[in-house]
Design a protein around this motif. Structure first.
Motif, PDB file in Angstrom:
ATOM      1  N   THR A  15       0.821  -1.197   0.000  1.00 49.47           N
ATOM      2  CA  THR A  15       0.000   0.000   0.000  1.00 49.47           C
ATOM      3  C   THR A  15       0.865   1.262   0.000  1.00 49.47           C
ATOM      4  O   THR A  15       1.827   1.343   0.756  1.00 49.47           O
ATOM      5  CB  THR A  15      -0.894   0.011   1.254  1.00 49.47           C
ATOM      6  N   PRO A  16       0.546   2.253  -0.859  1.00 41.85           N
ATOM      7  CA  PRO A  16       1.329   3.496  -0.828  1.00 41.85           C
ATOM      8  C   PRO A  16       1.313   4.119   0.564  1.00 41.85           C
ATOM      9  O   PRO A  16       0.264   4.216   1.200  1.00 41.85           O
ATOM     10  CB  PRO A  16       0.592   4.388  -1.838  1.00 41.85           C
ATOM     11  N   ARG A 273       5.842 -11.142   7.796  1.00 42.32           N
ATOM     12  CA  ARG A 273       6.259 -10.061   6.912  1.00 42.32           C
ATOM     13  C   ARG A 273       5.265  -8.914   6.784  1.00 42.32           C
ATOM     14  O   ARG A 273       5.665  -7.761   6.681  1.00 42.32           O
ATOM     15  CB  ARG A 273       6.538 -10.637   5.515  1.00 42.32           C
ATOM     16  N   TYR A 274       3.956  -9.200   6.769  1.00 43.71           N
ATOM     17  CA  TYR A 274       2.997  -8.155   6.422  1.00 43.71           C
ATOM     18  C   TYR A 274       1.801  -8.151   7.368  1.00 43.71           C
ATOM     19  O   TYR A 274       1.308  -9.195   7.795  1.00 43.71           O
ATOM     20  CB  TYR A 274       2.487  -8.353   4.984  1.00 43.71           C
ATOM     21  N   GLU A 275       1.340  -6.940   7.660  1.00 45.59           N
ATOM     22  CA  GLU A 275       0.096  -6.717   8.383  1.00 45.59           C
ATOM     23  C   GLU A 275      -0.953  -6.208   7.391  1.00 45.59           C
ATOM     24  O   GLU A 275      -0.609  -5.566   6.398  1.00 45.59           O
ATOM     25  CB  GLU A 275       0.300  -5.692   9.496  1.00 45.59           C
ATOM     26  N   GLU A 276      -2.231  -6.462   7.690  1.00 41.90           N
ATOM     27  CA  GLU A 276      -3.243  -6.092   6.693  1.00 41.90           C
ATOM     28  C   GLU A 276      -4.548  -5.632   7.323  1.00 41.90           C
ATOM     29  O   GLU A 276      -4.867  -5.948   8.471  1.00 41.90           O
ATOM     30  CB  GLU A 276      -3.519  -7.272   5.762  1.00 41.90           C
ATOM     31  N   VAL A 277      -5.291  -4.856   6.529  1.00 42.00           N
ATOM     32  CA  VAL A 277      -6.649  -4.426   6.853  1.00 42.00           C
ATOM     33  C   VAL A 277      -7.524  -4.795   5.668  1.00 42.00           C
ATOM     34  O   VAL A 277      -7.164  -4.538   4.511  1.00 42.00           O
ATOM     35  CB  VAL A 277      -6.721  -2.911   7.123  1.00 42.00           C
ATOM     36  N   LEU A 312      -9.229 -15.195  -3.764  1.00 34.76           N
ATOM     37  CA  LEU A 312      -8.627 -14.877  -2.471  1.00 34.76           C
ATOM     38  C   LEU A 312      -8.467 -13.367  -2.441  1.00 34.76           C
ATOM     39  O   LEU A 312      -7.675 -12.799  -3.188  1.00 34.76           O
ATOM     40  CB  LEU A 312      -7.281 -15.588  -2.321  1.00 34.76           C
ATOM     41  N   VAL A 313      -9.250 -12.705  -1.603  1.00 36.87           N
ATOM     42  CA  VAL A 313      -9.402 -11.253  -1.663  1.00 36.87           C
ATOM     43  C   VAL A 313      -8.209 -10.561  -1.025  1.00 36.87           C
ATOM     44  O   VAL A 313      -7.829 -10.857   0.118  1.00 36.87           O
ATOM     45  CB  VAL A 313     -10.706 -10.815  -0.981  1.00 36.87           C
ATOM     46  N   ASP A 314      -7.620  -9.612  -1.747  1.00 38.66           N
ATOM     47  CA  ASP A 314      -6.499  -8.835  -1.226  1.00 38.66           C
ATOM     48  C   ASP A 314      -6.972  -7.789  -0.226  1.00 38.66           C
ATOM     49  O   ASP A 314      -8.100  -7.275  -0.319  1.00 38.66           O
ATOM     50  CB  ASP A 314      -5.763  -8.133  -2.361  1.00 38.66           C
ATOM     51  N   PRO A 315      -6.102  -7.411   0.706  1.00 39.01           N
ATOM     52  CA  PRO A 315      -6.451  -6.365   1.663  1.00 39.01           C
ATOM     53  C   PRO A 315      -6.467  -4.986   1.013  1.00 39.01           C
ATOM     54  O   PRO A 315      -5.848  -4.764  -0.026  1.00 39.01           O
ATOM     55  CB  PRO A 315      -5.332  -6.453   2.708  1.00 39.01           C
ATOM     56  N   VAL A 316      -7.154  -4.049   1.669  1.00 39.83           N
ATOM     57  CA  VAL A 316      -7.158  -2.660   1.194  1.00 39.83           C
ATOM     58  C   VAL A 316      -5.966  -1.893   1.752  1.00 39.83           C
ATOM     59  O   VAL A 316      -5.561  -0.864   1.196  1.00 39.83           O
ATOM     60  CB  VAL A 316      -8.482  -1.944   1.555  1.00 39.83           C
ATOM     61  N   VAL A 317      -5.406  -2.384   2.853  1.00 43.53           N
ATOM     62  CA  VAL A 317      -4.194  -1.802   3.442  1.00 43.53           C
ATOM     63  C   VAL A 317      -3.245  -2.937   3.777  1.00 43.53           C
ATOM     64  O   VAL A 317      -3.663  -3.972   4.312  1.00 43.53           O
ATOM     65  CB  VAL A 317      -4.494  -0.990   4.714  1.00 43.53           C
ATOM     66  N   GLU A 318      -1.992  -2.743   3.454  1.00 45.99           N
ATOM     67  CA  GLU A 318      -0.951  -3.688   3.829  1.00 45.99           C
ATOM     68  C   GLU A 318       0.291  -2.897   4.206  1.00 45.99           C
ATOM     69  O   GLU A 318       0.594  -1.882   3.577  1.00 45.99           O
ATOM     70  CB  GLU A 318      -0.638  -4.608   2.647  1.00 45.99           C
ATOM     71  N   PRO A 365     -10.062   5.789   2.648  1.00 44.41           N
ATOM     72  CA  PRO A 365     -10.857   4.775   1.938  1.00 44.41           C
ATOM     73  C   PRO A 365     -11.082   5.177   0.488  1.00 44.41           C
ATOM     74  O   PRO A 365     -11.809   6.121   0.180  1.00 44.41           O
ATOM     75  CB  PRO A 365     -12.179   4.759   2.722  1.00 44.41           C
ATOM     76  N   ASP A 366     -10.417   4.464  -0.427  1.00 40.81           N
ATOM     77  CA  ASP A 366     -10.458   4.827  -1.836  1.00 40.81           C
ATOM     78  C   ASP A 366     -10.071   3.612  -2.672  1.00 40.81           C
ATOM     79  O   ASP A 366      -8.902   3.239  -2.722  1.00 40.81           O
ATOM     80  CB  ASP A 366      -9.507   5.995  -2.115  1.00 40.81           C
ATOM     81  N   GLY A 367     -11.051   2.989  -3.312  1.00 41.19           N
ATOM     82  CA  GLY A 367     -10.782   1.868  -4.185  1.00 41.19           C
ATOM     83  C   GLY A 367     -10.343   0.629  -3.436  1.00 41.19           C
ATOM     84  O   GLY A 367     -10.727   0.399  -2.283  1.00 41.19           O
ATOM     85  N   ASP A 368      -9.501  -0.176  -4.092  1.00 39.39           N
ATOM     86  CA  ASP A 368      -9.077  -1.429  -3.475  1.00 39.39           C
ATOM     87  C   ASP A 368      -7.704  -1.343  -2.820  1.00 39.39           C
ATOM     88  O   ASP A 368      -7.199  -2.333  -2.313  1.00 39.39           O
ATOM     89  CB  ASP A 368      -9.100  -2.566  -4.500  1.00 39.39           C
ATOM     90  N   ARG A 369      -7.067  -0.161  -2.830  1.00 38.96           N
ATOM     91  CA  ARG A 369      -5.832   0.081  -2.084  1.00 38.96           C
ATOM     92  C   ARG A 369      -5.951   1.458  -1.439  1.00 38.96           C
ATOM     93  O   ARG A 369      -5.984   2.464  -2.130  1.00 38.96           O
ATOM     94  CB  ARG A 369      -4.614   0.047  -2.999  1.00 38.96           C
ATOM     95  N   TRP A 370      -6.013   1.477  -0.132  1.00 39.74           N
ATOM     96  CA  TRP A 370      -6.212   2.739   0.564  1.00 39.74           C
ATOM     97  C   TRP A 370      -4.850   3.371   0.878  1.00 39.74           C
ATOM     98  O   TRP A 370      -4.068   2.810   1.658  1.00 39.74           O
ATOM     99  CB  TRP A 370      -6.965   2.514   1.861  1.00 39.74           C
ATOM    100  N   PRO A 371      -4.527   4.520   0.281  1.00 48.23           N
ATOM    101  CA  PRO A 371      -3.275   5.207   0.620  1.00 48.23           C
ATOM    102  C   PRO A 371      -3.201   5.450   2.130  1.00 48.23           C
ATOM    103  O   PRO A 371      -4.173   5.876   2.752  1.00 48.23           O
ATOM    104  CB  PRO A 371      -3.372   6.513  -0.164  1.00 48.23           C
ATOM    105  N   THR A 372      -2.039   5.177   2.692  1.00 44.54           N
ATOM    106  CA  THR A 372      -1.876   5.165   4.139  1.00 44.54           C
ATOM    107  C   THR A 372      -0.686   6.021   4.540  1.00 44.54           C
ATOM    108  O   THR A 372       0.328   6.058   3.853  1.00 44.54           O
ATOM    109  CB  THR A 372      -1.671   3.724   4.636  1.00 44.54           C
TER     110      THR A 372
END
Length: 418
Positions: A15-16, A273-277, A312-318, A365-372
């Motif tokens: 995630t950006p 390695r990764y945390e997700e929302v 297998l659904v990808d997270p919106v935040v990683e 919250p924006d699309g399938d990757r939420w800028p963080t």
């Protein structure tokens, strides 16, 4: 083999992330203190309740004074040091206080039906309020789940917009969703797989039940809209989780037309390695233990769908465990900010990591990757365990100076302008 259709390794960059200079300076003010390890907050009917992990539910009164509204310490498995067991979640009935009922998630010693080599029994119980406290004698066991190991117990209990109760269940513990108490799933490259097996048990899932109904020999009803009506465990709403630690519903623009929808947003603690929302939908499969975040777990290539073609659904935040900016070791789910004190954050998803290091995270919250981005917070304690919102929509956070069950440095704080 159909299960490997669409094989892929890392599905793009994480995630950006960035550190923003546009956000307001944020500080904290203490709402209540003196807890060992506060892990959940429930607000309703003008009252605030705090769940302390060793087993007591506190009611917060004027000036931050607290009194014990429910004491479950003698009902909980023996605890010490760093623990993922205990009193883990609390939810007030949607019609509280008119319907004076409380729902509590706690870790009990092994009950009937839990194998002798298992760690403990997951208990979801209902209590009725009598006067100012909840009556211990009113306890009604709603759900029991054998827990094979001591970790990955999740704990969130949250009522959704239709009045159904959503219950988070971890994958059963250990490493990699394998070992004692773990099923063999469809994906043979990794051992175990409770997160991918919806027939063997309820582990690795978010459940949805109706606590106001009884049916099919159960002390709760199963909504007819649940996605697996013919499963041995039709309570399951979504699956493929490792350890969903804190989730909630928020109004999020989830369509191209910008329509508001009540979305279940769930944080899931990663492995190495990764945390997700995740923005969770009914019947969604969120990948564990085939995938960790947007990446393969345990191999360079892996499927992006199940053998029957379900994605297998990808997270919106990683975010990664190492690196500059947004990084950490154990994600803590938050909520979309709806208050007034920090107007620049309104509509943003605010969450964090257990290893807080004086910062929270903000996702758009924006699309399938939420800028963080990183949100520095003055005065935030080193360890973060949960979030909540007060009756005005201002964000509350549960924190402590200790990473285990020692001392009384735990407190609930409110985010305020610094």
């Amino acid at each position: 083999m159909a299960a490997f259709a669409g094989c892929a390794g890392d599905s793009g960059e994480t995630t950006p992330t960035r550190v923003s200079t546009d956000d307001p300076r944020v500080g904290v003010e203490t709402v209540a203190s003196g807890f060992v390890s506060p892990v959940d907050v429930a607000v309703g009917g003008g009252e605030t309740f705090v769940a302390d992990q060793p087993g007591r539910l506190h009611r917060v009164g004027e000036g931050g004074a607290t009194d014990v509204a429910l004491d479950l310490r003698d009902a909980i498995v023996s605890l010490s040091g760093y623990e993922e067991r205990g009193l883990l979640g609390v939810a007030l009935h949607p019609d509280f206080p008119e319907t004076p009922r409380l729902y509590v998630r706690y870790s009990a010693p092994r009950r009937d039906g839990t194998p002798e080599d298992y760690s403990h029994t997951f208990v979801l119980a209902e209590f009725t309020r009598t006067g100012g406290a909840f009556d211990r004698g009113s306890e009604r066991t709603v759900l029991e789940i054998p827990q094979p190991q001591s970790n990955h117990n999740a704990g969130s209990v949250v009522f959704g917009p239709a009045g159904y109760l959503y219950v988070g269940v971890g994958d059963g513990g250990g490493s990699g969703d394998s070992g004692r108490g773990h099923a063999d799933d469809w994906y043979g490259a990794n051992a175990g797989g409770n997160g991918q097996d919806t027939d063997a048990n309820r582990l690795g899932s978010i459940l949805r039940i109706d606590v106001d109904e009884r049916g099919a020999g159960k002390p709760y009803g199963v909504p007819t809209e649940n996605p697996l009506p013919d499963s041995p465990y039709p309570e399951q709403y979504a699956w493929g989780f490792r350890n969903p630690w804190r989730f909630g519903f928020d109004d999020i623009d989830s369509t191209a037309a910008g329509e508001q929808a009540e979305t279940l947003v769930a944080a899931d603690v990663g492995q190495n390695r990764y945390e997700e929302v995740n923005a969770v939908e009914k019947g969604g499969n969120y990948g564990w233990n085939v995938r960790e975040g947007r990446h393969c777990y345990g191999s360079e290539s892996c499927p992006t769908e199940t053998p029957d073609g379900a994605p297998l659904v990808d997270p919106v935040v990683e975010y990664p465990h190492e690196g500059d900016g947004v990084s950490g070791v154990s994600v803590v789910g938050g909520s979309v900010y709806r208050g007034d004190a920090l107007s620049a954050l309104r509509g943003e998803y605010v969450f964090g990591d257990w290893n807080a290091q004086g910062r929270l995270f903000v996702a758009t919250p924006d699309g399938d990757r939420w800028p963080t981005r990183v949100l520095p917070v003055d005065g935030l304690d080193p360890y973060l365990t949960a979030f909540g919102s007060d009756s005005s929509g201002e964000l509350l956070a549960c924190t402590s100076q200790s990473g285990g069950l020692s001392g009384t440095s735990g407190r609930v704080v409110r985010l305020v302008p610094a």
